[in-house]
Design an enzyme around this catalytic site. Structure first.
Site, PDB file in Angstrom:
ATOM      1  N   SER A   1     -13.000  -7.140  -3.720  1.00 15.72           N
ATOM      2  CA  SER A   1     -12.957  -5.683  -3.880  1.00 15.72           C
ATOM      3  C   SER A   1     -13.736  -5.231  -5.107  1.00 15.72           C
ATOM      4  O   SER A   1     -14.905  -4.871  -5.003  1.00 15.72           O
ATOM      5  CB  SER A   1     -11.508  -5.214  -3.942  1.00 15.72           C
ATOM      6  OG  SER A   1     -11.439  -3.814  -3.858  1.00 15.72           O
ATOM      7  N   ARG A   2     -13.127  -5.232  -6.280  1.00 12.29           N
ATOM      8  CA  ARG A   2     -13.784  -4.866  -7.529  1.00 12.29           C
ATOM      9  C   ARG A   2     -13.307  -5.810  -8.625  1.00 12.29           C
ATOM     10  O   ARG A   2     -12.127  -6.132  -8.725  1.00 12.29           O
ATOM     11  CB  ARG A   2     -13.467  -3.411  -7.918  1.00 12.29           C
ATOM     12  CG  ARG A   2     -14.223  -2.372  -7.089  1.00 12.29           C
ATOM     13  CD  ARG A   2     -15.721  -2.396  -7.375  1.00 12.29           C
ATOM     14  NE  ARG A   2     -16.462  -1.384  -6.647  1.00 12.29           N
ATOM     15  CZ  ARG A   2     -17.052  -1.591  -5.470  1.00 12.29           C
ATOM     16  NH1 ARG A   2     -16.960  -2.777  -4.875  1.00 12.29           N
ATOM     17  NH2 ARG A   2     -17.738  -0.614  -4.890  1.00 12.29           N
TER      18      ARG A   2
ATOM     19  N   GLU B   1     -19.918  -8.259 -13.780  1.00 12.93           N
ATOM     20  CA  GLU B   1     -20.983  -8.673 -12.858  1.00 12.93           C
ATOM     21  C   GLU B   1     -22.277  -7.883 -13.027  1.00 12.93           C
ATOM     22  O   GLU B   1     -23.349  -8.350 -12.618  1.00 12.93           O
ATOM     23  CB  GLU B   1     -20.514  -8.568 -11.415  1.00 12.93           C
ATOM     24  CG  GLU B   1     -20.325  -7.163 -10.896  1.00 12.93           C
ATOM     25  CD  GLU B   1     -19.965  -7.145  -9.414  1.00 12.93           C
ATOM     26  OE1 GLU B   1     -20.720  -6.540  -8.647  1.00 12.93           O
ATOM     27  OE2 GLU B   1     -18.936  -7.732  -9.023  1.00 12.93           O
TER      28      GLU B   1
ATOM     29  N   CYS C   1      -8.176  -3.186  -2.727  1.00 16.26           N
ATOM     30  CA  CYS C   1      -7.860  -1.837  -3.187  1.00 16.26           C
ATOM     31  C   CYS C   1      -8.966  -1.331  -4.103  1.00 16.26           C
ATOM     32  O   CYS C   1      -9.730  -2.121  -4.668  1.00 16.26           O
ATOM     33  CB  CYS C   1      -6.510  -1.821  -3.918  1.00 16.26           C
ATOM     34  SG  CYS C   1      -6.301  -3.128  -5.134  1.00 16.26           S
ATOM     35  N   PRO C   2      -9.088  -0.018  -4.244  1.00 10.59           N
ATOM     36  CA  PRO C   2     -10.123   0.534  -5.126  1.00 10.59           C
ATOM     37  C   PRO C   2      -9.780   0.286  -6.579  1.00 10.59           C
ATOM     38  O   PRO C   2      -8.623   0.022  -6.934  1.00 10.59           O
ATOM     39  CB  PRO C   2     -10.101   2.024  -4.784  1.00 10.59           C
ATOM     40  CG  PRO C   2      -8.708   2.275  -4.299  1.00 10.59           C
ATOM     41  CD  PRO C   2      -8.291   1.027  -3.583  1.00 10.59           C
TER      42      PRO C   2
ATOM     43  N   ASP D   1     -15.676 -12.708  -4.988  1.00 13.09           N
ATOM     44  CA  ASP D   1     -16.986 -12.178  -4.611  1.00 13.09           C
ATOM     45  C   ASP D   1     -17.403 -11.086  -5.576  1.00 13.09           C
ATOM     46  O   ASP D   1     -18.483 -10.520  -5.454  1.00 13.09           O
ATOM     47  CB  ASP D   1     -16.944 -11.628  -3.174  1.00 13.09           C
ATOM     48  CG  ASP D   1     -18.326 -11.246  -2.657  1.00 13.09           C
ATOM     49  OD1 ASP D   1     -19.265 -12.063  -2.809  1.00 13.09           O
ATOM     50  OD2 ASP D   1     -18.482 -10.127  -2.129  1.00 13.09           O
TER      51      ASP D   1
ATOM     52  N   ASP E   1       0.866  -1.179   0.000  1.00 17.31           N
ATOM     53  CA  ASP E   1       0.000   0.000   0.000  1.00 17.31           C
ATOM     54  C   ASP E   1       0.902   1.228   0.000  1.00 17.31           C
ATOM     55  O   ASP E   1       1.916   1.240   0.707  1.00 17.31           O
ATOM     56  CB  ASP E   1      -0.901   0.007   1.242  1.00 17.31           C
ATOM     57  CG  ASP E   1      -2.050   1.009   1.132  1.00 17.31           C
ATOM     58  OD1 ASP E   1      -1.773   2.227   1.096  1.00 17.31           O
ATOM     59  OD2 ASP E   1      -3.216   0.582   1.089  1.00 17.31           O
TER      60      ASP E   1
ATOM     61  N   HIS F   1     -21.187 -11.088  -4.826  1.00 19.07           N
ATOM     62  CA  HIS F   1     -20.979  -9.767  -4.226  1.00 19.07           C
ATOM     63  C   HIS F   1     -21.762  -9.636  -2.916  1.00 19.07           C
ATOM     64  O   HIS F   1     -22.523  -8.692  -2.707  1.00 19.07           O
ATOM     65  CB  HIS F   1     -21.391  -8.662  -5.206  1.00 19.07           C
ATOM     66  CG  HIS F   1     -20.663  -7.372  -4.983  1.00 19.07           C
ATOM     67  ND1 HIS F   1     -20.165  -6.594  -6.003  1.00 19.07           N
ATOM     68  CD2 HIS F   1     -20.328  -6.713  -3.843  1.00 19.07           C
ATOM     69  CE1 HIS F   1     -19.577  -5.514  -5.509  1.00 19.07           C
ATOM     70  NE2 HIS F   1     -19.664  -5.563  -4.192  1.00 19.07           N
TER      71      HIS F   1
END
Length: 337
Positions: A233-234, A263, A205-206, A258, A174, A295
């Protein structure tokens, strides 16, 4: 003040109604996603409340502004689906929920790790059928393994603490190291070092231009053979084709997701009576060492209550003229005058 809540489910209605005793806010629940086709109904709303797979692109932002909407209230932490520059240019406030029970997502990430490792789903099905044979259910001991945490914001921080509790050696990547994690025993390393040394890699992380397809053919190649990869996360953090290649070559030994890059066409809806047209997603489901959930990492009662409370509080703040808050991604126009 009328609020249109898009992508609304029964559980959204329950928690928002419970958190909204005030008659000042009139809530309207719309099951459909917000996009260019549904934005036309927003002329009746002062505020739109959106979720992770709603489309708040520049064209939609323009339409919202033209319809008189003043505030886009995200009921989630991520905001990669919102054109913030266009919202600022059109004078729309944008708020989000930056922290809601980060432990909920962290615990789900670890649940994916444990299920994949100890093959809980397979064991459950065997016992239901009267099969108590242990062949093929061998796992590994978490204690002593190296777990790499990519992103140590609130959720990554919580995940690292859980993994330290399991006795894992925790390495983190990070740009902004947290002294509390260092004091607890975690170590900050370069991204390459994390890829090369980790038995487990978990993403927290974003999604932005820098992190898009962070996991790709090149980064997969640097990982240990048989690595466990977790993403709560994404979806766009992972190049799905690269991960499929990694599964086929056995470079990736376990995959827990997830989230999924495409999605928005699948998640949060029942497709059980349909033929799913996404061949990439269907290919993922053919691997015995892949687990996908829809999700649901955020989906605890505590998190839902906090999301509803913070979202409604954001709406009250903007309506009351408050111009400074850590939950504002784009402040109300008054802050610029």
């Amino acid at each position: 003040m009328k609020v249109g809540i898009f992508s609304a489910k029964a559980y959204d209605e329950a928690v928002f109604n419970s958190a909204n005793p005030s008659s000042e806010i009139e809530l309207h629940y719309i099951p459909a996603h917000l996009d260019c086709d549904t934005v036309a109904i927003c002329s009746q709303f002062d505020v739109v409340c959106v979720f992770v797979n709603d489309d708040v692109s520049a064209a939609v932002v323009d339409a919202l502004a033209n319809h008189g909407v003043k505030h886009i209230a995200l009921r989630c932490a991520g905001y990669n689906n919102v054109d913030l520059e266009q919202a600022k240019a059109r004078g729309l406030a944008v708020s989000h929920v930056p922290a809601y029970s980060p432990e909920a997502v962290a615990e789900h990430a670890v649940a994916l790790m444990l299920t994949l490792n100890r093959k809980m789903n397979k064991a459950y099905n065997r016992v239901r059928e009267g099969n108590f044979d242990l062949t093929g259910l061998t796992g590994f001991t978490m204690a002593g393994k190296t777990a790499g945490v990519v992103g140590t914001g609130n959720i990554g921080h919580a995940t690292a603490h859980i993994l330290l509790g399991f006795g894992c050696k925790v390495v983190c990547f990070d740009p902004y190291p947290k002294q509390e994690l260092i004091d607890a025993g975690a170590q900050y390393v370069t991204f390459d070092h994390l890829l090369e040394q980790s038995d487990i890699i978990t993403l927290h992380c974003p999604l932005n231009e820098q992190s898009y397809h962070l996991i790709n053919d090149q980064t997969v190649a640097r990982m240990r053979d048989g690595v466990m990869l977790i993403n709560t996360s994404r979806g766009g953090l992972i190049d799905t084709h690269a991960v499929i290649n990694g599964l086929k070559s056995r470079k990736i030994g376990y995959l827990g997701l997830d989230v999924y890059e495409m999605e928005s066409e699948l998640f949060f809806r029942d497709h059980s009576f349909e033929i799913i047209q996404d061949d990439v997603f269907e290919r993922l489901l053919t691997f015995h060492n892949v687990m996908i959930t829809g999700h649901q990492g955020f989906f605890t009662q505590e998190a839902l209550d906090q999301i509803a409370s913070t979202t409604l509080n954001n709406i009250h703040k903007v309506a009351g003229g408050e111009t400074e808050s850590p939950t504002f991604l784009v402040a109300p126009p008054e802050s610029h005058t």
